[in-house]
Design a protein around this motif. Structure first.
Motif, PDB file in Angstrom:
ATOM      1  N   UNK A   1     -16.254  91.451 -18.711  1.00  0.00           N
ATOM      2  CA  UNK A   1     -16.994  92.711 -18.780  1.00  0.00           C
ATOM      3  C   UNK A   1     -18.156  92.721 -17.785  1.00  0.00           C
ATOM      4  N   UNK A   2     -18.869  91.595 -17.678  1.00  0.00           N
ATOM      5  CA  UNK A   2     -20.000  91.512 -16.738  1.00  0.00           C
ATOM      6  C   UNK A   2     -19.548  91.617 -15.293  1.00  0.00           C
ATOM      7  N   UNK A   3     -18.418  91.022 -14.972  1.00  0.00           N
ATOM      8  CA  UNK A   3     -17.909  91.068 -13.598  1.00  0.00           C
ATOM      9  C   UNK A   3     -17.390  92.450 -13.256  1.00  0.00           C
ATOM     10  N   UNK A   4     -16.694  93.064 -14.201  1.00  0.00           N
ATOM     11  CA  UNK A   4     -16.112  94.406 -14.022  1.00  0.00           C
ATOM     12  C   UNK A   4     -15.275  94.459 -12.750  1.00  0.00           C
ATOM     13  N   UNK A   5     -15.558  95.415 -11.868  1.00  0.00           N
ATOM     14  CA  UNK A   5     -14.754  95.546 -10.646  1.00  0.00           C
ATOM     15  C   UNK A   5     -15.532  95.085  -9.410  1.00  0.00           C
ATOM     16  N   UNK A   6     -16.432  94.106  -9.623  1.00  0.00           N
ATOM     17  CA  UNK A   6     -17.225  93.601  -8.498  1.00  0.00           C
ATOM     18  C   UNK A   6     -16.645  92.302  -7.963  1.00  0.00           C
ATOM     19  N   UNK A   7     -17.012  91.974  -6.732  1.00  0.00           N
ATOM     20  CA  UNK A   7     -16.621  90.717  -6.110  1.00  0.00           C
ATOM     21  C   UNK A   7     -17.554  89.609  -6.571  1.00  0.00           C
ATOM     22  N   UNK A   8     -17.092  88.370  -6.529  1.00  0.00           N
ATOM     23  CA  UNK A   8     -17.920  87.238  -6.937  1.00  0.00           C
ATOM     24  C   UNK A   8     -19.176  87.134  -6.075  1.00  0.00           C
ATOM     25  N   UNK A   9     -19.046  87.424  -4.791  1.00  0.00           N
ATOM     26  CA  UNK A   9     -20.192  87.334  -3.881  1.00  0.00           C
ATOM     27  C   UNK A   9     -21.274  88.345  -4.241  1.00  0.00           C
ATOM     28  N   UNK A  10     -20.909  89.480  -4.795  1.00  0.00           N
ATOM     29  CA  UNK A  10     -21.890  90.489  -5.192  1.00  0.00           C
ATOM     30  C   UNK A  10     -22.700  90.034  -6.410  1.00  0.00           C
ATOM     31  N   UNK A  11     -22.113  89.157  -7.222  1.00  0.00           N
ATOM     32  CA  UNK A  11     -22.781  88.654  -8.415  1.00  0.00           C
ATOM     33  C   UNK A  11     -23.438  87.300  -8.190  1.00  0.00           C
ATOM     34  N   UNK A  12     -23.103  86.645  -7.082  1.00  0.00           N
ATOM     35  CA  UNK A  12     -23.608  85.305  -6.824  1.00  0.00           C
ATOM     36  C   UNK A  12     -22.840  84.240  -7.596  1.00  0.00           C
ATOM     37  N   UNK A  13     -21.643  84.563  -8.041  1.00  0.00           N
ATOM     38  CA  UNK A  13     -20.806  83.643  -8.804  1.00  0.00           C
ATOM     39  C   UNK A  13     -19.873  82.888  -7.868  1.00  0.00           C
ATOM     40  N   UNK A  14     -19.459  81.703  -8.302  1.00  0.00           N
ATOM     41  CA  UNK A  14     -18.467  80.917  -7.568  1.00  0.00           C
ATOM     42  C   UNK A  14     -17.444  80.369  -8.549  1.00  0.00           C
ATOM     43  N   UNK A  15     -16.207  80.237  -8.089  1.00  0.00           N
ATOM     44  CA  UNK A  15     -15.165  79.620  -8.914  1.00  0.00           C
ATOM     45  C   UNK A  15     -15.257  78.109  -8.778  1.00  0.00           C
ATOM     46  N   UNK A  16     -15.143  77.376  -9.883  1.00  0.00           N
ATOM     47  CA  UNK A  16     -15.204  75.918  -9.811  1.00  0.00           C
ATOM     48  C   UNK A  16     -13.900  75.295  -9.306  1.00  0.00           C
ATOM     49  N   UNK A  17     -12.863  76.105  -9.142  1.00  0.00           N
ATOM     50  CA  UNK A  17     -11.567  75.619  -8.664  1.00  0.00           C
ATOM     51  C   UNK A  17     -10.878  76.747  -7.890  1.00  0.00           C
ATOM     52  N   UNK A  18      -9.857  76.377  -7.139  1.00  0.00           N
ATOM     53  CA  UNK A  18      -9.059  77.368  -6.430  1.00  0.00           C
ATOM     54  C   UNK A  18      -7.816  77.648  -7.265  1.00  0.00           C
ATOM     55  N   UNK A  19      -7.655  78.892  -7.731  1.00  0.00           N
ATOM     56  CA  UNK A  19      -6.476  79.192  -8.558  1.00  0.00           C
ATOM     57  C   UNK A  19      -5.184  79.017  -7.759  1.00  0.00           C
ATOM     58  N   UNK A  20      -4.152  78.507  -8.416  1.00  0.00           N
ATOM     59  CA  UNK A  20      -2.882  78.281  -7.734  1.00  0.00           C
ATOM     60  C   UNK A  20      -1.697  78.403  -8.669  1.00  0.00           C
ATOM     61  N   UNK A  21      -0.514  78.213  -8.113  1.00  0.00           N
ATOM     62  CA  UNK A  21       0.738  78.314  -8.856  1.00  0.00           C
ATOM     63  C   UNK A  21       1.002  77.007  -9.593  1.00  0.00           C
ATOM     64  N   UNK A  22       1.361  77.063 -10.898  1.00  0.00           N
ATOM     65  CA  UNK A  22       1.755  75.826 -11.589  1.00  0.00           C
ATOM     66  C   UNK A  22       3.013  75.253 -10.952  1.00  0.00           C
ATOM     67  N   UNK A  23       3.088  73.952 -10.821  1.00  0.00           N
ATOM     68  CA  UNK A  23       4.214  73.325 -10.120  1.00  0.00           C
ATOM     69  C   UNK A  23       5.101  72.528 -11.067  1.00  0.00           C
ATOM     70  N   UNK A  24       6.351  72.332 -10.665  1.00  0.00           N
ATOM     71  CA  UNK A  24       7.274  71.465 -11.388  1.00  0.00           C
ATOM     72  C   UNK A  24       8.158  72.214 -12.355  1.00  0.00           C
TER      73      UNK A  24
END
Length: 168
Positions: free
Chosen positions: A124-147
């Motif tokens: 809800x806090x993020x809504x339709x904003x970019x992470x850079x606009x909020x000063x937030x960072x992801x602790x990981x890079x999202x990816x496809x599960x493998x195997x």
């Protein structure tokens, strides 16, 4: 009172590749019809008037079945939450929904690299904003599960006896 038999059985192809998870009822039908053999059991036996079948935890088909697999699992709410271990990508609390890192309203796509698990508060806090606009960072890079096991792990809870067969 004795413990209830497992509700699900891991079914392997003749090559020992994980295929799917079936009900115990379906597993017993496969065993009685000679289409599959029991590889793992918990020692208990299901009995009828004329037959006794070990409670199957892991079964293997007698004949190889060619199954065309999707290259990847689609990013659904369930699969994204499973990949991210039900933890919010923004604050680390328990996640109950998913969020598009780059909002769809800003051209973001619904694909593994753009979808993360989120708690309702952060979503809800993020809504339709970019992470850079909020000063937030992801602790990981999202990816496809493998195997091959990713298909099964994302769809059901696994039994500890399945671990040797679900190695990616």
């Amino acid at each position: 009172m004795p413990a209830a038999p497992p509700q699900r059985t891991l079914l392997l192809n003749a090559s020992l590749e994980p295929l799917c998870v079936v009900t115990v009822h379906r597993a017993v039908v496969l065993a009685l019809s000679g289409k599959a053999t029991v590889l793992e059991t918990d020692g208990r036996v299901l009995r009828s008037e004329r037959a006794a079948v070990p409670v199957p935890l892991v079964m293997c088909l007698v004949r190889y079945v060619h199954v065309p697999h999707r290259r990847t699992v689609p990013p659904t709410r369930r699969t994204v939450l499973q990949r991210d271990e039900h933890r919010c990508a923004y604050c680390g609390s328990l996640a109950d929904t998913v969020d598009h890192v780059q909002p769809r309203s800003r051209g973001g796509r619904h694909e593994w690299g753009n979808v993360v698990a989120a708690c309702a508060r952060c979503n809800h806090r993020k809504a339709d904003r970019l992470l850079s606009e909020l000063g937030w960072e992801l602790p990981f890079t999202p990816g496809v599960p493998r195997g091959a096991a990713a298909l099964l792990v994302t769809t059901t809870r696994t039994d500890p006896s399945w671990s040797a067969y679900l190695v990616a």
